[in-house]
Scaffold this active site. Sequence first.
Site, short mmCIF file in Angstrom:
data_model
loop_
_atom_site.label_atom_id
_atom_site.label_comp_id
_atom_site.label_asym_id
_atom_site.label_seq_id
_atom_site.Cartn_x
_atom_site.Cartn_y
_atom_site.Cartn_z
N LYS A 168 -30.93 50.90 -59.94
CA LYS A 168 -30.00 50.36 -60.93
C LYS A 168 -30.71 50.58 -62.28
CE LYS A 168 -26.53 47.36 -62.11
NZ LYS A 168 -25.15 47.33 -61.68
N HIS A 179 -25.69 41.05 -60.38
CA HIS A 179 -26.14 40.50 -61.67
C HIS A 179 -26.65 39.07 -61.55
CE1 HIS A 179 -24.54 43.91 -63.92
NE2 HIS A 179 -23.49 43.85 -63.14
N HIS A 222 -19.12 41.39 -55.71
CA HIS A 222 -19.56 42.40 -56.67
C HIS A 222 -20.58 41.83 -57.65
CE1 HIS A 222 -19.14 46.10 -59.05
NE2 HIS A 222 -19.37 45.29 -60.06
#
Length: 291
Positions: free
Chosen positions: A223, A177, A161
Amino acid sequence: MASGLVLNHELSELFNQLWDADVNRFGPSRDYAISLQGKADFVPQGVHRTVDHASQALFLWVNESRLQSTKTFAAFISLLDNYETSTGIAEVVTPEEEAENNRFLDAVLETEVMKLAHQYLVGKNWSKPSLVDFRAQLYGIWFQLYTREGRQGPDSCGFEHVFVGETRRGQDILGFHNWVQFYLQEKQGNIDYKGYVARRHKSRPDEDDQVLNLQFSWKGLVKPVGSTFLGVSPEFEFALFTIVFLQSQEKVTRVLVCIEEYELQLVVYRHGRHIGSAYPILLSSDNEDLY
């Protein structure tokens, strides 16, 4: 957003020690260069058409030979292609992949950054002194698979994730990220950088800022705001988010810290005994649900 959060001095001090100890960190203009270009538009979650305010890539160049020759980066990169990015589709971990996970953890545990983190966690009684136990704890937090969506079996883990990124039902980008994954995906043409997202008190970030809020599309999905550290080593992010995760049993743990000149909120979501999500917020956006 950050209301009610007070600066955590203890963690700020610790994280600055980790920052200083991060010898594998890449330096702006020394090991990589970025091109910020234009400021991104506000885009609500779930909207996938947006004006592109950056005609060029975010990364102008990255020292790839240093990426490949730095043990933790090389081990990290080998993990990035081990995941099926759609949630709801069961992950299968092969013995080779498990070995790669362990090789990565071994490399990370050799670093000064992770040694300092371990020392701190042992002092708090949140980790055991034995490296074998600590490695098993890290494996559980980051690599143990769990079900994020659907009934097809475990489809996600903290590492996937946060560091690899996932897509949900072809609608949303989840996680994603990490700057190395961003660079590699951008190089492959899978990412289109749309522009930077400004923060409070500083209308335009600098090309040497090592924390950025970005807008981008990946696999055709936008995003709206993704926050990322730039240049930091995998062990630095791993250490930071593990420490925040172990601070509490809450579903979401938020800490306010100052690292170098960056005032950050570090946010970690818990999924049982595992990391659900983890990211920095460079204090700038009043619209937190974009994350």
